[in-house]
Design an enzyme around this catalytic site. Structure first.
Site, mmCIF file in Angstrom:
data_model
loop_
_atom_site.group_PDB
_atom_site.id
_atom_site.type_symbol
_atom_site.label_atom_id
_atom_site.label_comp_id
_atom_site.label_asym_id
_atom_site.label_seq_id
_atom_site.Cartn_x
_atom_site.Cartn_y
_atom_site.Cartn_z
ATOM 1 N N ASP A 209 0.564 4.889 2.007
ATOM 2 C CA ASP A 209 -0.142 5.306 3.224
ATOM 3 C C ASP A 209 -1.277 6.284 2.930
ATOM 4 O OD1 ASP A 209 1.336 3.745 4.955
ATOM 5 O OD2 ASP A 209 2.856 5.289 5.296
ATOM 6 N N HIS B 15 4.687 -0.131 0.063
ATOM 7 C CA HIS B 15 5.451 -0.879 1.065
ATOM 8 C C HIS B 15 4.561 -1.894 1.762
ATOM 9 C CE1 HIS B 15 3.640 2.478 3.302
ATOM 10 N NE2 HIS B 15 3.678 1.695 4.374
ATOM 11 N N HIS C 195 0.822 -1.203 0.000
ATOM 12 C CA HIS C 195 0.000 0.000 0.000
ATOM 13 C C HIS C 195 0.861 1.260 0.000
ATOM 14 C CE1 HIS C 195 0.974 -0.755 4.209
ATOM 15 N NE2 HIS C 195 0.741 0.533 4.454
ATOM 16 N N ARG D 188 5.048 6.377 13.946
ATOM 17 C CA ARG D 188 5.123 6.961 12.610
ATOM 18 C C ARG D 188 4.331 8.250 12.542
ATOM 19 N NH1 ARG D 188 1.892 3.932 8.211
ATOM 20 N NH2 ARG D 188 0.481 5.727 8.349
#
Length: 360
Positions: free
Chosen positions: A148, A295, A146, A310
């Protein structure tokens, strides 16, 4: 804010009435971080003691940089470098605590508040990826690639991930190169995709809500984006669909849409020459450009656990500029030709040295 939930300290799992609209405050970047950087990135590389390119076209590890101590010029040049390399890795970033982590992301744009993922109690922009809260399942990682929050109207430009706790083994992350995916398509398929849009949805999170009853921190959005987008920093074309959030390609029959999306997802997940893999250590940091990479995490670390944090920087509305977009392949060839020409010149100069001087 909702109370903290064990076993992780200061983690908010589910919204209350007080924070049920946190994610509704999400906005977009008013400037493109990195676009005005020095092409040679002199300020950034003045502090670099070692550069390791993991592959020719994606993934670089930089040593000597302390992310919490970047100057404004270095931060701007780093944003441009990440856009070019897709993902950049750093080790030994103990100085990038949670507050500095948030500050670093804010240098590049407004930070996204995720509508469902657990977050830090003091900073809702900082999501907490703790496997004790969301253990890895037995899923096919080919279906977990995907970009983000591509379901947002203004998806992420950059993501900054740091792991605070790592497993004894396993738990790598892999990135795939959207530039190269586009470059290697046949011209007829490129022409078709460049005229299409796709619908990106929060369906996966809605399904999770239905199973768990977890309350969202704001609206779960759906958005329409171009299938091929232009990176505003590099100007290069990239495919912009993914297996997690892209529901359908608009204007095609369901069968055609399904076939094309599955084909693109297969290339993302199976073409090893598009990919770079990173093995985490404590205080390692990865920063990547969501506009041009995909990723996935590798769920191979049970019975161990890991915890990372994150921030996700909100970017611009995705666009495709048919007239002014280039490709990574064109830029790479230009750079490679220059390097080869330099090497050939040096070899020629060396061969013309007086033999007597060579023996001296």
């Amino acid at each position: 804010m909702a109370p903290s939930i064990a076993p992780s300290d200061n983690v908010v799992l589910s919204s209350t009435e007080k924070d049920a609209s946190l994610a509704d405050r999400n906005t977009f970047a008013t400037r493109v971080a990195g676009k005005g950087a020095d092409p040679e990135k002199k300020a950034l590389f003045a502090s670099v003691t070692k550069r390791i390119d993991y592959t020719p076209k994606i993934g670089t590890e930089l040593h000597g940089i302390k992310l919490a101590e970047l100057t404004d010029q270095q931060a701007e040049e780093l944003a441009a470098f990440i856009a070019e390399r897709g993902v950049v890795f750093f080790r030994d970033q103990e100085g990038l605590d949670r507050k500095e982590h948030v500050k670093l992301g804010q240098r590049w744009g407004p930070l996204h508040v995720h509508p469902l993922v657990p977050h830090d109690q003091e900073s809702p922009e900082l999501i907490v990826l703790d496997s004790r809260l969301s253990p890895p399942g037995s899923y096919n990682t080919n279906n977990s690639w995907h970009s983000d929050v591509s379901f947002e109207p203004y998806p992420s430009s950059f993501s900054i991930l740091k792991f605070e706790e790592i497993p004894e083994a396993g738990g790598d992350t892999i990135w795939s190169n959207g530039y190269q995916l586009y470059d290697n398509l046949s011209q007829p398929l490129k022409t078709l995709l460049e005229g299409l849009t796709a619908t990106h949805t929060s369906d996966r999170f809605r399904e999770f809500q239905a199973k768990t009853g977890r309350k969202a921190f704001g609206k779960l959005n759906d958005s329409v984006h171009p299938v091929v987008r232009t990176n505003p920093i590099t100007g290069w074309k990239s495919v912009f669909t993914n297996s997690v959030f892209t529901r359908e390609i608009n204007g095609l029959s369901p069968t055609e849409s399904k076939w094309i999306l599955e084909y693109l997802n297969d290339l993302t997940s199976k073409r090893l020459d598009y990919q770079v893999r990173f093995s985490w250590k404590k205080d390692s940091v990865a920063i990547w450009d969501n506009r041009s990479t995909f990723h996935t995490g590798v769920p191979d670390f049970q019975p161990y656990f890991r915890k990372g944090v994150r921030v996700t920087v909100s970017g611009e509305a995705p666009y495709y500029d048919a007239e002014n977009s280039g490709t990574q392949a064109e830029a790479f060839k230009k750079t490679a030709d220059a390097i080869i020409a330099k090497q050939e010149k040096e070899a020629a100069e060396k061969s013309n040295v007086d033999p007597a001087l060579q023996l001296a």
